[in-house]
Design a protein around this motif. Structure first.
Motif, PDB file in Angstrom:
ATOM      1  N   ASP A 105       0.819  -1.220   0.000  1.00 36.46           N
ATOM      2  CA  ASP A 105       0.000   0.000   0.000  1.00 36.46           C
ATOM      3  C   ASP A 105       0.850   1.267   0.000  1.00 36.46           C
ATOM      4  N   ASN A 106       2.063   1.190   0.557  1.00 35.82           N
ATOM      5  CA  ASN A 106       2.939   2.357   0.620  1.00 35.82           C
ATOM      6  C   ASN A 106       4.074   2.301  -0.402  1.00 35.82           C
ATOM      7  N   LEU A 107       3.889   1.483  -1.415  1.00 36.74           N
ATOM      8  CA  LEU A 107       4.931   1.250  -2.403  1.00 36.74           C
ATOM      9  C   LEU A 107       5.136   2.476  -3.304  1.00 36.74           C
ATOM     10  N   LEU A 139       9.028 -10.225  -4.747  1.00 35.54           N
ATOM     11  CA  LEU A 139       7.953 -10.927  -5.450  1.00 35.54           C
ATOM     12  C   LEU A 139       6.560 -10.366  -5.159  1.00 35.54           C
ATOM     13  N   PRO A 140       6.148 -10.200  -3.896  1.00 31.97           N
ATOM     14  CA  PRO A 140       4.821  -9.609  -3.683  1.00 31.97           C
ATOM     15  C   PRO A 140       4.747  -8.139  -4.094  1.00 31.97           C
ATOM     16  N   LEU A 141       5.850  -7.403  -3.951  1.00 31.36           N
ATOM     17  CA  LEU A 141       5.824  -5.995  -4.351  1.00 31.36           C
ATOM     18  C   LEU A 141       5.608  -5.862  -5.853  1.00 31.36           C
ATOM     19  N   ILE A 142       6.349  -6.633  -6.627  1.00 26.39           N
ATOM     20  CA  ILE A 142       6.208  -6.583  -8.080  1.00 26.39           C
ATOM     21  C   ILE A 142       4.937  -7.308  -8.513  1.00 26.39           C
ATOM     22  N   GLY A 143       4.692  -8.462  -7.889  1.00 23.89           N
ATOM     23  CA  GLY A 143       3.508  -9.237  -8.263  1.00 23.89           C
ATOM     24  C   GLY A 143       2.210  -8.479  -8.064  1.00 23.89           C
ATOM     25  N   SER A 144       2.189  -7.566  -7.099  1.00 23.24           N
ATOM     26  CA  SER A 144       0.970  -6.786  -6.845  1.00 23.24           C
ATOM     27  C   SER A 144       0.608  -5.887  -8.020  1.00 23.24           C
ATOM     28  N   GLN A 145       1.550  -5.639  -8.917  1.00 19.93           N
ATOM     29  CA  GLN A 145       1.305  -4.760 -10.061  1.00 19.93           C
ATOM     30  C   GLN A 145       1.002  -5.529 -11.345  1.00 19.93           C
ATOM     31  N   LEU A 146       1.001  -6.867 -11.262  1.00 21.19           N
ATOM     32  CA  LEU A 146       0.854  -7.691 -12.451  1.00 21.19           C
ATOM     33  C   LEU A 146      -0.489  -8.422 -12.456  1.00 21.19           C
ATOM     34  N   HIS A 147      -0.987  -8.698 -13.656  1.00 21.07           N
ATOM     35  CA  HIS A 147      -2.267  -9.404 -13.788  1.00 21.07           C
ATOM     36  C   HIS A 147      -2.113 -10.904 -13.543  1.00 21.07           C
ATOM     37  N   LYS A 148      -0.988 -11.458 -13.943  1.00 19.54           N
ATOM     38  CA  LYS A 148      -0.774 -12.905 -13.865  1.00 19.54           C
ATOM     39  C   LYS A 148       0.705 -13.141 -13.549  1.00 19.54           C
ATOM     40  N   PRO A 149       1.112 -12.929 -12.277  1.00 17.43           N
ATOM     41  CA  PRO A 149       2.536 -12.932 -11.939  1.00 17.43           C
ATOM     42  C   PRO A 149       3.150 -14.323 -11.798  1.00 17.43           C
ATOM     43  N   GLY A 150       4.428 -14.405 -12.145  1.00 16.05           N
ATOM     44  CA  GLY A 150       5.190 -15.625 -11.970  1.00 16.05           C
ATOM     45  C   GLY A 150       6.655 -15.291 -11.749  1.00 16.05           C
ATOM     46  N   TYR A 151       7.446 -16.297 -11.421  1.00 16.54           N
ATOM     47  CA  TYR A 151       8.871 -16.085 -11.205  1.00 16.54           C
ATOM     48  C   TYR A 151       9.642 -17.361 -11.499  1.00 16.54           C
ATOM     49  N   MET A 152      10.909 -17.209 -11.833  1.00 17.70           N
ATOM     50  CA  MET A 152      11.798 -18.344 -12.011  1.00 17.70           C
ATOM     51  C   MET A 152      12.644 -18.528 -10.758  1.00 17.70           C
ATOM     52  N   LYS A 248       9.901   2.968   3.433  1.00 13.57           N
ATOM     53  CA  LYS A 248       9.054   2.442   2.364  1.00 13.57           C
ATOM     54  C   LYS A 248       9.908   1.627   1.389  1.00 13.57           C
ATOM     55  N   TYR A 249       9.245   1.085   0.363  1.00 15.11           N
ATOM     56  CA  TYR A 249       9.932   0.282  -0.640  1.00 15.11           C
ATOM     57  C   TYR A 249       9.623   0.832  -2.027  1.00 15.11           C
TER      58      TYR A 249
END
Length: 304
Positions: A105-107, A139-152, A248-249
């Motif tokens: 929320d504070n990103l 991962l959650p910080l970036i994933g929160s901005q994506l529609h269908k997040p994934g990672y390697m 913050k981040y």
């Protein structure tokens, strides 16, 4: 022993000591975040003195990448790197078991318009990144901005540790993990509109096929990002993630790297140049403890 562990069920008696470690980490996660970060700073200063081999690697990396810094400035950056890594470890325990929504929320987001443009194109997205010291919090910080997040990711040899890490990561944003053994699944995911975060910046030894400039050092890189882009026709961006002084981040997206996948060497130089520019903004928040320059081009002097 670690390689044998991965073939054992997680409740095997030989793995009970690992479960004790997991329980201790869980207990640490229950502390307030501010307390964990304070402990991380103290731990970082201690590890800087105790982990001599890692301190030596860090010193070699920083000397190679920041020759313009005085000896005192380099020494300070080395200690700050250990502190930042230790704080990142404490943040990671928070990610595995606690609520990260207040951080989301504070990103602070830089270059959000570039991500929105990539999403408008209607294709999958490949997010190239580096090993910054907020570790799993990325991962959650970036994933929160994506529609269908994934990672390697690279699976841990110890099944208990691997279970802890992957369960902790996948608690957030319905994010999907793809191990290096499941490249076909990742390719399919991107083709179906998924967005995958991939930190391809470490030294992969004999798998490295390109050598590009990174902080003035001829640095070995893999061509996998270019191959993934060709296979998926994904929009490719570079993303960085940092801990800010105000508590913050921040995540920052680059412009879309157009024509990525047509020239492996050009691609590697392009994303490494962006990564370098981002690291220079917060140099202590990069994983300098890793032997980034272990693989050398024939004729180049060893770093370590």
């Amino acid at each position: 022993m670690a390689k044998k562990n991965k073939f054992r069920p997680v409740w095997h008696p030989a793995l009970w000591p690992t479960w004790i470690v997991v329980f201790i980490l869980f207990c640490i996660s229950l502390l307030p975040l501010s307390t964990k970060l304070s402990l991380g700073e103290k731990l970082g200063k201690l590890l800087h003195k105790k982990l001599k081999s890692r301190a030596k690697v860090t010193r070699k990396n920083i000397a190679a990448c920041f020759p313009e810094l005085s000896d005192e400035e380099q020494a300070r950056l080395i200690e700050d790197t250990f502190i930042s890594c230790s704080k990142g470890f404490m943040e990671t325990t928070h990610v595995w078991w606690r609520d990260v929504q207040p951080m989301v929320d504070n990103l602070t987001i830089i270059g959000h318009e570039h991500l929105l443009e990539a999403q408008k194109r209607g294709k999958g997205i490949l997010l190239l990144s580096g090993h910054f010291t907020i570790f799993d919090l990325a991962l959650p910080l970036i994933g929160s901005q994506l529609h269908k997040p994934g990672y390697m990711y690279r699976p841990n040899d110890n099944p208990v540790i691997d279970r802890m890490i992957e369960k902790g990561r996948r608690r957030h944003c319905d994010i999907q993990g793809f191990s290096k053994r499941n490249l076909r699944g990742m390719i399919k995911y991107i083709k179906e509109g998924g967005s995958v975060w991939y930190a391809a910046d470490q030294d992969f030894g004999r798998h490295s096929t390109e050598f590009v400039d990174f902080f003035g050092v001829n640095t070995a890189c893999i061509s996998a990002p270019s191959w993934i882009a060709r296979e998926t026709d994904a929009s490719v961006l570079v993303v960085s993630q940092f801990r800010l002084p105000n508590g913050k981040y921040e995540i920052a997206f680059s412009p879309i790297l157009e024509n990525f996948g047509k020239d492996d060497a050009k691609d590697a130089q392009e994303w490494n140049a962006y990564l370098e520019a981002e690291i220079r903004r917060h140099p202590d928040q990069y994983l300098w403890l890793h032997k980034r320059f272990k693989t050398r081009k024939p004729g180049d002097d060893p770093i370590y």
